[in-house]
Design a protein around this motif. Structure first.
Motif, PDB file in Angstrom:
ATOM      1  N   GLY A   1       0.762  -1.240   0.000  1.00  0.00           N
ATOM      2  CA  GLY A   1       0.000   0.000   0.000  1.00  0.00           C
ATOM      3  C   GLY A   1       0.789   1.284   0.000  1.00  0.00           C
ATOM      4  O   GLY A   1       0.208   2.356  -0.168  1.00  0.00           O
ATOM      5  N   THR A   2       2.113   1.223   0.193  1.00  0.00           N
ATOM      6  CA  THR A   2       2.914   2.439   0.237  1.00  0.00           C
ATOM      7  C   THR A   2       4.243   2.221  -0.473  1.00  0.00           C
ATOM      8  O   THR A   2       4.702   1.081  -0.653  1.00  0.00           O
ATOM      9  CB  THR A   2       3.222   2.878   1.684  1.00  0.00           C
ATOM     10  OG1 THR A   2       4.111   1.924   2.286  1.00  0.00           O
ATOM     11  CG2 THR A   2       1.936   2.984   2.503  1.00  0.00           C
ATOM     12  N   LEU A   3       4.876   3.328  -0.827  1.00  0.00           N
ATOM     13  CA  LEU A   3       6.196   3.245  -1.437  1.00  0.00           C
ATOM     14  C   LEU A   3       7.224   2.756  -0.424  1.00  0.00           C
ATOM     15  O   LEU A   3       8.180   2.061  -0.788  1.00  0.00           O
ATOM     16  CB  LEU A   3       6.590   4.614  -1.994  1.00  0.00           C
ATOM     17  CG  LEU A   3       7.801   4.649  -2.934  1.00  0.00           C
ATOM     18  CD1 LEU A   3       7.617   3.720  -4.118  1.00  0.00           C
ATOM     19  CD2 LEU A   3       8.053   6.087  -3.408  1.00  0.00           C
ATOM     20  N   ASP A   4       7.016   3.083   0.845  1.00  0.00           N
ATOM     21  CA  ASP A   4       7.907   2.564   1.887  1.00  0.00           C
ATOM     22  C   ASP A   4       7.857   1.033   1.926  1.00  0.00           C
ATOM     23  O   ASP A   4       8.894   0.370   2.074  1.00  0.00           O
ATOM     24  CB  ASP A   4       7.517   3.121   3.261  1.00  0.00           C
ATOM     25  CG  ASP A   4       7.934   4.568   3.448  1.00  0.00           C
ATOM     26  OD1 ASP A   4       8.807   5.041   2.685  1.00  0.00           O
ATOM     27  OD2 ASP A   4       7.397   5.231   4.352  1.00  0.00           O
ATOM     28  N   GLU A   5       6.654   0.465   1.833  1.00  0.00           N
ATOM     29  CA  GLU A   5       6.525  -0.989   1.837  1.00  0.00           C
ATOM     30  C   GLU A   5       7.210  -1.599   0.619  1.00  0.00           C
ATOM     31  O   GLU A   5       7.883  -2.636   0.728  1.00  0.00           O
ATOM     32  CB  GLU A   5       5.051  -1.387   1.862  1.00  0.00           C
ATOM     33  CG  GLU A   5       4.340  -1.047   3.167  1.00  0.00           C
ATOM     34  CD  GLU A   5       2.853  -1.332   3.098  1.00  0.00           C
ATOM     35  OE1 GLU A   5       2.420  -2.022   2.147  1.00  0.00           O
ATOM     36  OE2 GLU A   5       2.118  -0.868   3.982  1.00  0.00           O
TER      37      GLU A   5
ATOM     38  N   ALA B   1      -3.281   0.435  -4.708  1.00  0.00           N
ATOM     39  CA  ALA B   1      -2.728   1.650  -4.116  1.00  0.00           C
ATOM     40  C   ALA B   1      -2.197   2.597  -5.189  1.00  0.00           C
ATOM     41  O   ALA B   1      -2.343   3.818  -5.076  1.00  0.00           O
ATOM     42  CB  ALA B   1      -1.620   1.305  -3.122  1.00  0.00           C
TER      43      ALA B   1
ATOM     44  N   ARG C   1      -4.211   5.958  -5.001  1.00  0.00           N
ATOM     45  CA  ARG C   1      -3.361   7.022  -4.466  1.00  0.00           C
ATOM     46  C   ARG C   1      -2.106   7.135  -5.327  1.00  0.00           C
ATOM     47  O   ARG C   1      -0.983   6.911  -4.849  1.00  0.00           O
ATOM     48  CB  ARG C   1      -2.990   6.740  -3.007  1.00  0.00           C
ATOM     49  CG  ARG C   1      -4.191   6.539  -2.092  1.00  0.00           C
ATOM     50  CD  ARG C   1      -3.765   6.464  -0.625  1.00  0.00           C
ATOM     51  NE  ARG C   1      -2.712   5.483  -0.400  1.00  0.00           N
ATOM     52  CZ  ARG C   1      -2.909   4.173  -0.290  1.00  0.00           C
ATOM     53  NH1 ARG C   1      -4.130   3.672  -0.410  1.00  0.00           N
ATOM     54  NH2 ARG C   1      -1.896   3.341  -0.076  1.00  0.00           N
TER      55      ARG C   1
ATOM     56  N   ASP D   1       1.050   9.154  -4.188  1.00  0.00           N
ATOM     57  CA  ASP D   1       1.770   8.582  -3.053  1.00  0.00           C
ATOM     58  C   ASP D   1       2.711   7.471  -3.488  1.00  0.00           C
ATOM     59  O   ASP D   1       3.783   7.284  -2.910  1.00  0.00           O
ATOM     60  CB  ASP D   1       0.780   8.029  -2.015  1.00  0.00           C
ATOM     61  CG  ASP D   1       0.008   9.116  -1.300  1.00  0.00           C
ATOM     62  OD1 ASP D   1       0.402  10.297  -1.436  1.00  0.00           O
ATOM     63  OD2 ASP D   1      -0.978   8.797  -0.621  1.00  0.00           O
ATOM     64  N   ILE D   2       2.334   6.702  -4.495  1.00  0.00           N
ATOM     65  CA  ILE D   2       3.152   5.581  -4.946  1.00  0.00           C
ATOM     66  C   ILE D   2       4.160   6.002  -6.013  1.00  0.00           C
ATOM     67  O   ILE D   2       5.330   5.610  -5.979  1.00  0.00           O
ATOM     68  CB  ILE D   2       2.266   4.443  -5.498  1.00  0.00           C
ATOM     69  CG1 ILE D   2       1.287   3.946  -4.422  1.00  0.00           C
ATOM     70  CG2 ILE D   2       3.123   3.297  -6.025  1.00  0.00           C
ATOM     71  CD1 ILE D   2       1.946   3.302  -3.219  1.00  0.00           C
TER      72      ILE D   2
ATOM     73  N   ALA E   1      -7.915  10.525   2.084  1.00  0.00           N
ATOM     74  CA  ALA E   1      -7.494   9.693   0.961  1.00  0.00           C
ATOM     75  C   ALA E   1      -8.674   8.885   0.441  1.00  0.00           C
ATOM     76  O   ALA E   1      -9.545   8.487   1.191  1.00  0.00           O
ATOM     77  CB  ALA E   1      -6.372   8.752   1.394  1.00  0.00           C
TER      78      ALA E   1
END
Length: 357
Positions: free
Chosen positions: A212-216, A233, A237, A240-241, A339
């Motif tokens: 779900g996130t760029l960090d992940e 994601a 969003r 965000d990605i 979001a």
């Protein structure tokens, strides 16, 4: 083109979502991320002559064509056609759980017949020439034991000459769960995919499902995965990605500084689409989540949801929505923006259903 490098981050193929307008939008956000088409059924190309399904713009590169089918000869011809159209990769869908796909004996049901998959892949590679053929699969289906099934499946595809595989880290339940439930209910098993790195050091493996996130995504790359494929994601969003993806994942400059600049960069594509007889909402429906989590997000969604579908809607509708959200960002006078997620609404307009990936 170093397709392996671009496959470090990819946007999953999603039925009814990742069409050419969606890909044009995602390419504005990231020049490096590998993009996929919606699944195209091989029979539609070979027997139905549906070449229009393959239309794409050169600006979309790197872009991969995903095919659905189970007949080696038919898939080979579809792969030949796709390679001739200029796609950078041809991908075989072995992961979609929808009833429509099952009735055609392809998609996730092919996890039950790895030898047929291997035969299809061998035929596709022979027909695609220098264009790489890849696979997107699940870790298993129904009552299969993923710890046994996935290694066997990967052995078959590797022995058929395939070197790059994207694995959706959930089983698919072909009976009893809807396609939507198949994206959420079966538990994720990322560790099994990680184990396959050690078992198949000669394969380029990407993980998909629930990221779900760029960090992940970055964390999976840090754990040794060769690539990460993001689906919902990236659609819901996208900023965000994808907005920081080129810098963080590829070590390159980001093409746009922020979401406003990305929206401005989409304007020429929208203008060409309208001049060609297209409708505004055919593009903007993919952009509703651009400002998710930012001031003015709800206003952006409402103005485009209400205005873009009207007959004759043009760039003035888009420009008004962008001006409104730009003002909201500058003044931050839009409290309560949130979001876009499943089941959210935009000014009373229901969000679109979650895509199939």
């Amino acid at each position: 083109m170093q397709i392996d490098h671009h496959a470090r981050l990819s946007v999953a193929p999603m039925m009814d979502w990742t069409d050419r307008n969606c890909r044009a939008f995602h390419r504005v956000l990231s020049r490096k991320t590998l993009l996929y088409t919606e699944m195209v059924v091989s029979a539609a190309l070979v027997r139905g002559g549906a070449r229009h399904l393959l239309t794409f713009d050169a600006a979309e590169h790197p872009v991969a064509l995903q095919l659905g089918g189970s007949d080696p000869a038919e898939l080979a011809e579809a792969a030949r056609i796709g390679a001739g159209e200029g796609y950078d990769e041809i991908n075989l869908n072995c992961g979609c759980p929808s009833d429509r796909v099952q009735s055609g004996t392809f998609g996730a049901v092919l996890m039950k017949d790895p030898q047929r998959v291997a035969d299809c892949l061998a035929a596709m590679q022979a027909a695609a020439g220098p264009v790489e053929v890849t696979v997107k699969c699940r870790i298993g289906v129904d009552d299969q034991d993923p710890a046994r099934v996935l290694p066997d499946f990967l052995t078959h595809v590797r022995d058929a000459g395939i070197r790059r595989v994207s694995v959706h880290a959930r089983k698919a339940w072909l009976q009893g769960l809807s396609p939507k439930e198949n994206r959420d209910v079966p538990p994720l098993d990322y560790d099994l995919v990680i184990e396959m790195l050690r078992a198949f050091p000669d394969l380029h493996l990407s993980v998909n499902g629930g990221i779900g996130t760029l960090d992940e995504a970055a964390a999976f790359l840090d754990r040794g995965l060769h690539g990460v494929m993001v689906g919902r994601a990236a659609y819901q969003r996208p900023a965000d990605i994808l907005l920081e993806a080129d810098r963080r994942v590829f070590g390159a400059a980001n093409p746009c500084a922020d979401a406003v600049e990305a929206a401005q960069a989409m304007r020429p594509h929208i203008a060409r689409h309208l001049e060609g007889g297209g409708r505004l909402d055919q593009v903007t429906r993919h952009m509703l989540g651009l400002f998710a989590g930012r001031p003015g997000a709800r206003l952006w969604r409402r103005l485009l949801s209400e205005g873009a579908h009207r007959p004759g809607a043009g760039l003035d509708v888009y420009d008004d929505a962008l001006a409104a959200v730009t003002q909201a960002l500058e003044t931050e006078t839009q409290p309560g923006d949130e979001a876009m997620g499943e089941g959210s609404t935009a000014g009373g307009v229901p969000s679109r259903p979650v895509p199939t990936s």
